[in-house]
Design a protein around this motif. Structure first.
Motif, mmCIF file in Angstrom:
data_model
loop_
_atom_site.group_PDB
_atom_site.id
_atom_site.type_symbol
_atom_site.label_atom_id
_atom_site.label_comp_id
_atom_site.label_asym_id
_atom_site.label_seq_id
_atom_site.Cartn_x
_atom_site.Cartn_y
_atom_site.Cartn_z
ATOM 1 N N MET A 1 0.842 -1.202 0.000
ATOM 2 C CA MET A 1 0.000 0.000 0.000
ATOM 3 C C MET A 1 0.878 1.252 0.000
ATOM 4 O O MET A 1 1.888 1.307 0.702
ATOM 5 C CB MET A 1 -0.911 0.013 1.222
ATOM 6 N N THR A 2 0.512 2.239 -0.789
ATOM 7 C CA THR A 2 1.290 3.468 -0.897
ATOM 8 C C THR A 2 1.192 4.294 0.382
ATOM 9 O O THR A 2 0.100 4.572 0.876
ATOM 10 C CB THR A 2 0.795 4.316 -2.081
ATOM 11 N N VAL A 3 2.354 4.685 0.921
ATOM 12 C CA VAL A 3 2.402 5.568 2.088
ATOM 13 C C VAL A 3 2.196 7.002 1.616
ATOM 14 O O VAL A 3 2.801 7.436 0.629
ATOM 15 C CB VAL A 3 3.749 5.436 2.814
ATOM 16 N N LEU A 4 1.356 7.750 2.331
ATOM 17 C CA LEU A 4 1.091 9.141 1.979
ATOM 18 C C LEU A 4 1.930 10.075 2.839
ATOM 19 O O LEU A 4 1.903 10.007 4.067
ATOM 20 C CB LEU A 4 -0.392 9.472 2.174
ATOM 21 N N ASP A 5 2.689 10.952 2.170
ATOM 22 C CA ASP A 5 3.449 12.006 2.824
ATOM 23 C C ASP A 5 2.848 13.352 2.444
ATOM 24 O O ASP A 5 2.097 13.451 1.468
ATOM 25 C CB ASP A 5 4.918 11.976 2.385
ATOM 26 N N LEU A 222 -6.932 12.507 -3.676
ATOM 27 C CA LEU A 222 -5.866 11.520 -3.710
ATOM 28 C C LEU A 222 -5.696 10.780 -2.394
ATOM 29 O O LEU A 222 -4.926 9.814 -2.317
ATOM 30 C CB LEU A 222 -4.549 12.189 -4.109
ATOM 31 N N LEU A 223 -6.389 11.209 -1.360
ATOM 32 C CA LEU A 223 -6.369 10.474 -0.099
ATOM 33 C C LEU A 223 -7.130 9.155 -0.217
ATOM 34 O O LEU A 223 -6.955 8.246 0.601
ATOM 35 C CB LEU A 223 -6.963 11.322 1.018
ATOM 36 N N ASP A 224 -7.972 9.059 -1.227
ATOM 37 C CA ASP A 224 -8.786 7.867 -1.460
ATOM 38 C C ASP A 224 -7.982 6.865 -2.289
ATOM 39 O O ASP A 224 -7.597 7.161 -3.423
ATOM 40 C CB ASP A 224 -10.070 8.253 -2.204
ATOM 41 N N PRO A 225 -7.701 5.669 -1.749
ATOM 42 C CA PRO A 225 -6.920 4.694 -2.523
ATOM 43 C C PRO A 225 -7.605 4.233 -3.796
ATOM 44 O O PRO A 225 -6.949 3.651 -4.671
ATOM 45 C CB PRO A 225 -6.736 3.536 -1.536
ATOM 46 N N ASP A 226 -8.911 4.508 -3.928
ATOM 47 C CA ASP A 226 -9.624 4.135 -5.145
ATOM 48 C C ASP A 226 -9.635 5.238 -6.193
ATOM 49 O O ASP A 226 -10.216 5.068 -7.270
ATOM 50 C CB ASP A 226 -11.064 3.744 -4.802
ATOM 51 N N HIS A 227 -9.030 6.391 -5.883
ATOM 52 C CA HIS A 227 -8.898 7.454 -6.875
ATOM 53 C C HIS A 227 -8.134 6.889 -8.084
ATOM 54 O O HIS A 227 -7.164 6.128 -7.914
ATOM 55 C CB HIS A 227 -8.142 8.635 -6.264
ATOM 56 N N PRO A 228 -8.535 7.238 -9.314
ATOM 57 C CA PRO A 228 -7.874 6.656 -10.498
ATOM 58 C C PRO A 228 -6.347 6.819 -10.496
ATOM 59 O O PRO A 228 -5.629 5.887 -10.879
ATOM 60 C CB PRO A 228 -8.518 7.416 -11.662
ATOM 61 N N ALA A 229 -5.865 7.984 -10.053
ATOM 62 C CA ALA A 229 -4.412 8.178 -10.023
ATOM 63 C C ALA A 229 -3.757 7.267 -8.991
ATOM 64 O O ALA A 229 -2.674 6.721 -9.231
ATOM 65 C CB ALA A 229 -4.080 9.642 -9.721
ATOM 66 N N PRO A 253 -6.553 16.764 6.279
ATOM 67 C CA PRO A 253 -7.598 15.926 6.859
ATOM 68 C C PRO A 253 -7.238 15.472 8.262
ATOM 69 O O PRO A 253 -6.068 15.480 8.674
ATOM 70 C CB PRO A 253 -7.648 14.730 5.898
ATOM 71 N N GLY A 254 -8.235 15.038 9.010
ATOM 72 C CA GLY A 254 -8.015 14.552 10.354
ATOM 73 C C GLY A 254 -7.436 13.159 10.396
ATOM 74 O O GLY A 254 -6.889 12.734 11.425
ATOM 75 N N SER A 255 -7.554 12.407 9.289
ATOM 76 C CA SER A 255 -6.968 11.076 9.232
ATOM 77 C C SER A 255 -6.754 10.701 7.772
ATOM 78 O O SER A 255 -7.385 11.270 6.875
ATOM 79 C CB SER A 255 -7.893 10.048 9.899
#
Length: 256
Positions: A1-5, A222-229, A253-255
């Motif tokens: 899973m991609t880590v978000l920074d 882009l916080l949504d893992p189902d976003h096309p990108a 966002p809060g989380s």
């Protein structure tokens, strides 16, 4: 899973706002908080700036668990040895992983070069020379951060944990260098040639562990893992995504 920074711009946010954003990002579950490495705010659309190493030192004290990063530090803003010692010092002060992103610097005719020219910095016109400088930073970091380093390097800062060496790329040549010498690569997600950069780095890295990271303007979608990108990033085996926030840091966002 991609880590978000996440990355917040000091061109339009003062220290208090950046500190608060870092604490929000820490609570929200972002993987790392990145800084910009600029000397002036104009190129980022603002009227001020906080120098990157000083900002990272302050963030090391203000935060407690979120990792820190720089995407990317211009290898021409500091002498090579000074930059390597600074990165080690940040890792030491924070006692956390520091994502030491470095870039080859801008060409003299680029808008990004204006701040260097304004203060008399060297702005190298030759692309090969800019890329060699990246290699010099990587080589010196490796040599200086070894447990069995040579005597003449024995009292330089020895970071623990050792920073990850990430090269921000904009060419196949620099991607190949990153694959040979660095721990990972960072690609601008929407830049033409992105997949060529990733492929070149992978080929040069071979079978050794290698981190694939991407850079994208902050978009809450882009916080949504189902976003096309995001789906495409998963398909391209992107390990980390740096979301660069260029405006006032008021909508994290809060989380995540």
């Amino acid at each position: 899973m991609t880590v978000l920074d996440v990355q917040i711009s000091p061109a339009v946010n003062d220290w208090a706002a950046i500190r608060d954003a870092a604490l929000v990002a820490e609570s929200a579950g972002f993987g790392a908080f990145h800084v910009f490495d600029h000397l002036a705010g104009r190129s980022l659309g603002g009227d001020t700036m906080i120098e990157g190493v000083a900002l990272l030192g302050a963030l090391a004290e203000a935060t407690s668990t979120i990792e820190l990063g720089a995407m990317v530090m211009n290898v021409w803003n500091r002498q090579v040895g000074t930059l390597v010692a600074a990165a080690a010092s940040i890792a030491h002060l924070s006692a956390r992983r520091f994502h030491f992103g470095i870039g080859a610097g801008a060409a003299p005719d680029s808008r990004w070069a204006a701040e260097q020219l304004a203060v008399g910095h060297v702005v190298e016109s030759d692309l090969a020379a800019r890329q060699r400088r990246v290699g010099e930073v990587l080589d010196l970091a490796r040599a200086t951060w070894r447990d069995d380093r040579t005597e003449h390097l024995s009292t330089f800062p020895l970071p623990s944990p050792v920073p990850s060496l990430i090269v921000g790329v904009n060419s196949v040549g620099l991607s190949e260098l990153a694959g040979r010498l660095a721990d990972g690569i960072n690609v601008p997600w929407n830049r033409p040639g992105r997949d060529d950069f990733l492929a070149a780095a992978d080929a040069a890295a071979g079978d050794r562990p290698f981190v694939r990271t991407a850079y994208h303007t902050f978009d809450p979608g882009l916080l949504d893992p189902d976003h096309p990108a995001r789906v495409e990033m998963t398909e391209r085996r992107i390990d980390r995504l740096v979301l660069a926030h260029f405006g006032p840091a008021t909508d994290l966002p809060g989380s995540v």
